[in-house]
Design an enzyme around this catalytic site. Structure first.
Site, short mmCIF file in Angstrom:
data_model
loop_
_atom_site.label_atom_id
_atom_site.label_comp_id
_atom_site.label_asym_id
_atom_site.label_seq_id
_atom_site.Cartn_x
_atom_site.Cartn_y
_atom_site.Cartn_z
CG ASP A 1 -3.83 -9.86 1.98
OD1 ASP A 1 -4.63 -9.89 1.05
OD2 ASP A 1 -3.22 -10.87 2.40
CD GLU B 1 -4.59 -6.18 -0.03
OE1 GLU B 1 -5.09 -7.28 -0.29
OE2 GLU B 1 -3.38 -5.90 -0.27
#
Lengths: 228, 228
Positions: free
Chosen positions: A44, A116
């Protein structure tokens, strides 16, 4: 490595030195303790930075606010889930029984988290440059077709700017009612202009959302009037 | 480069190839169009990722939630301003007249933004590895002395966990009153436990803040009772 995983690697344009990292990245917490939650945290942050740096580089005239809005549109769950779907991540996810039954492999949040985690796994496998390259590769279609950052402004901001450009007074938002149980409140908000009779009214699960909806309706009204 | 800037570079343990980047990083928007806002955007994302990756590496047992809370405590404005003060960024900032007069060089937000911009400038000057190295260098004291991530949880979360650990019912939050003009609302919230007579009550500028305060008071009450 299975055929499906090999296909995924071709789509990422990346070969894992340590395929166990890829397996972990594709393992949802419903499946077991060795899951992708920490990798997701890592990926992320990386995606956020890499996309931001790319926008900085390519949008040389964009101000900080425009860069932030563009980045937000690219790193939000919805966009990541789209990319996850193109990569067919849903077909290689490890999900627990109940998530499998409820169709978790189709869910935006699970697909975005897996994307992610995969990027985080590439970073651990080889380092920053490789992870950056994979990120830009999977984002290529979005980066070459950026939305107009003006349209990414929220409706309240746009309404304010439209009115200011016409030297008109700012809109007023009033909460007309608030109802429902704590977990399911409904707010009804009215947006009015002090120098016009037009008002709009909208409901939403929070004051903020109801205000945004009422502002969007007012923007539409103003643009209809302008074209009438 | 001035003596002050040379001292800053020694503190960063970094020499700029292109000193104009450093000058831009130290220029607040009140000073002119060639300011540090875009560099700040770049540095913000980089610091966020680098600190996150470092925590991932060092806190091998921390779950995603703990990593997020630790990172948030390190990248928040207050922490960055502390680092900016240690680097004496305030002495080398370029501020416009009005910011100078109002003491902008002491303000948390301006110092934090300048730190982000300086890191962004290092990234543009040499690349990711150098910017990562400078980030870890200026954060060294904080990284070697991390807070307990449990204490970083917000009060409502901690209260819920304490009650769940005792198999007790969840707390109930009620808004008792809401008053004041739109830009200065005051919410009064009561926190009560269904299985005890204790209640706490607190006010705040938003429902959320008032709830957090009431939860913190309830936590204190519970801990007093436990030690009574």
């Amino acid at each position: 490595m299975s055929d499906l995983l090999q296909r995924l690697c071709r789509r990422l344009d990346y070969q894992f030195k340590n395929p166990a990292l890829l397996t972990q990245a594709l393992t949802h917490r419903s499946f077991g303790a060795q899951n992708n939650e920490r990798l997701e945290f890592l990926g992320d942050g990386l995606i956020n930075f890499v996309i931001g740096a790319e926008l900085y580089d390519k949008q040389i005239r964009a101000e900080e606010g425009a860069l932030s809005r563009l980045r937000a549109s690219l790193v939000r769950e919805e966009t990541m889930a789209l990319i996850g779907r193109e990569l067919e991540l849903g077909e290689v996810l490890h999900l627990g029984e109940s998530e499998l039954k409820s169709g978790g492999y189709r869910r935006d949040s699970i697909l975005a988290d897996a994307l992610e985690a995969v990027i985080g796994a590439v970073f651990l496998d080889t380092g920053f440059d490789a992870a950056r390259k994979v990120t830009l590769h999977v984002y290529a279609a979005f980066l070459s077709n950026l939305p107009d950052h003006e349209t990414l402004k929220d409706a309240k901001t746009r309404l304010q700017e439209v009115l200011q450009a016409q030297s008109r007074a700012l809109p007023v938002y009033e909460v007309l009612s608030e109802s429902g149980p704590p977990h399911k409140r409904e707010f009804v908000v009215r947006c009015s202009l002090s120098d016009a009779v037009e008002t709009t009214q909208s409901a939403g699960p929070s004051r903020r959302i109801a205000q945004q909806r009422a502002a969007a309706m007012m923007l539409e009204k103003l643009s209809e009037n302008a074209h009438a």
